[in-house]
Design a protein around this motif. Structure first.
Motif, PDB file in Angstrom:
ATOM      1  N   ASP A 171       0.822  -1.211   0.000  1.00  0.00           N
ATOM      2  CA  ASP A 171       0.000   0.000   0.000  1.00  0.00           C
ATOM      3  C   ASP A 171       0.855   1.261   0.000  1.00  0.00           C
TER       4      ASP A 171
ATOM      5  N   ALA B 280       0.247   3.934  -2.899  1.00  0.00           N
ATOM      6  CA  ALA B 280      -0.118   5.314  -2.580  1.00  0.00           C
ATOM      7  C   ALA B 280       0.808   6.305  -3.278  1.00  0.00           C
ATOM      8  N   LYS B 281       2.092   5.972  -3.304  1.00  0.00           N
ATOM      9  CA  LYS B 281       3.047   6.853  -3.980  1.00  0.00           C
ATOM     10  C   LYS B 281       2.776   6.889  -5.476  1.00  0.00           C
TER      11      LYS B 281
ATOM     12  N   ASN C 267      -0.145   6.421  -6.875  1.00  0.00           N
ATOM     13  CA  ASN C 267      -1.381   7.194  -7.044  1.00  0.00           C
ATOM     14  C   ASN C 267      -1.125   8.696  -6.998  1.00  0.00           C
ATOM     15  N   GLU C 268      -0.130   9.111  -6.224  1.00  0.00           N
ATOM     16  CA  GLU C 268       0.234  10.530  -6.178  1.00  0.00           C
ATOM     17  C   GLU C 268       0.695  11.029  -7.539  1.00  0.00           C
TER      18      GLU C 268
END
Length: 415
Positions: free
Chosen positions: A41, A45-46, A48-49
């Motif tokens: 995750d 998340a990185k 998705n940034e």
């Protein structure tokens, strides 16, 4: 040179402008446990940034056998994911079939040759090209022990087999299972390869890397197989088949005193609230203190559509960012693939692992079970043979040695 410059420009644009129009990436892997999910995750998340979606495709299986089967079938059906967990020798094999994208440009832009530990750099290359982004290095010959139990019964972590026997006897007398173990094939074979390593590093290499015919008749293999069968007396009876995180849970809950497992178990113990050096300790399988039996986790980018390449390269660059390397491996239980990681972010287990692995090739031993030592056909056949021996006490040691030797002779060497 023109292609090389175009890829550098594409990377620069992506970094400056975001992924914008890039499609999400489907990532096939086998990380399922609480700590593994948390580590995954972090990377997702990185990504998705950067406006690139991480579309998770998790195939549950501790050693990746199921994920490998699914990946091969999807490749044949021309439905491959954009990214897959492809470890060890498999990288070379798939690269030579033109199934993987090379990451030469992103590796050059990120100066991977200067950042990476040399053994890691070699593991992700085939025929001079880079084909995987490395995540972390695991030490497999780790002996975990429950500190509360060892303190309660005035035990020291064993460094010899005699000390192991003493600790196991005390624990069993107190009603505690001395050694947590699953009968799942890869977990049995993982224990076995540490016992082979305890007979000597050159012997280990002769068996699993060079596949020398004489090694399979050696008394040291007889000893390793005999110890594997003998250790069953310290396990649950009958030995249950369960996932590795369930095996780890037995140690965490104080139902078992010791566990032989890769240091991914450390990530899971931490996720369960046990702190390193407080709730549990990390030692080594007796006879293997000087060796780091290793596995390197990697993600490869599959040759699906050219339109995905920029997003795939961006994911590779994210994985190699020093901050991600340090945070990911702290969660996962492994050590960063970098020459100069943040030692301050490591616990005592990780610092010891890094010091040993970075000391050089003499300490680094590639895992058979986790695809670092030999090709997958040989690996699968040997794991199955060792598992058969473990389950059936009527199978003779000499017969197993002979069958392992036959496997080594039957499959041609590809290393």
């Amino acid at each position: 040179m023109g292609y090389f410059l175009r890829r550098l420009l594409a990377l620069a644009c992506l970094a400056a402008c975001g992924a914008g129009q890039a499609e999400g990436l489907q990532v096939l892997h086998w990380w399922k446990s609480a700590s593994e999910r948390k580590a995954v995750d972090l990377i997702a998340a990185k990504l998705n940034e950067e406006n690139i979606g991480w579309r998770d495709s998790m195939i549950p299986n501790g050693s990746g056998v199921g994920a490998g089967i699914v990946l091969r079938s999807r490749m044949l059906a021309k439905d491959a994911p954009e990214v897959a967990q492809v470890n060890g020798i498999v990288i070379r094999d798939w690269a030579r079939l033109d199934l993987l994208l090379d990451l030469d440009v992103v590796a050059a832009a990120g100066k991977w040759d200067k950042l990476l530990l040399p053994t890691v750099a070699a593991a992700i290359q085939s025929d001079g090209h880079v084909y995987a982004a490395p995540l972390g290095v695991h030490r497999i010959n780790t002996l975990f022990y429950n500190r509360k139990l060892f303190t309660q019964y005035k035990l020291a972590p064993p460094s010899t087999w005699a000390e192991f026997e003493h600790a196991a006897g005390v624990l069993q007398q107190a009603g505690v299972v001395p050694l947590a173990q699953s009968s799942e094939p890869w977990q049995v074979a993982t224990l076995f390869e540490t016992l082979v390593l305890a007979e000597g590093a050159d012997f280990y290499r002769a068996l699993f890397q060079r596949r020398d015919a004489g090694a399979y008749q050696d008394a040291r293999l007889t000893a390793a197989l005999g110890r594997l069968r003998y250790l069953k007396k310290w396990m649950n009876q009958p030995v249950p088949e369960r996932t590795w995180d369930d095996t780890t849970r037995q140690l965490a809950d104080g139902e078992a005193g010791m566990l032989v497992m890769g240091d991914w178990a450390k990530g899971e113990l931490n996720a369960r609230g046990l702190a390193t050096d407080e709730g549990f300790g990390c030692a080594y399988v007796p006879g293997t203190a000087a060796y780091h039996l290793y596995n390197i986790d990697t993600l490869s980018m599959l040759a699906t559509r050219e339109s995905h390449r920029s997003a795939q390269e961006r994911l590779a660059a994210i994985i190699m960012a020093p901050a991600i390397q340090n945070d990911y491996n702290q969660i996962k239980g492994s050590i960063p693939v970098l020459r100069n990681p943040q030692l301050a972010k490591m616990d005592s287990c990780a610092r010891a692992s890094f010091k040993l692995f970075s000391s050089g090739p003499q300490a680094q031993i590639p895992s058979l079970v986790h695809r670092m030592a030999t090709d997958e056909l040989v690996r699968d056949a040997m794991v199955a043979e060792v598992h058969r021996f473990f389950l059936d006490d009527n199978v003779k040691v000499a017969d197993t040695q002979r069958r392992l030797g036959t496997i080594a002779r039957t499959f041609s060497k590809t290393q």
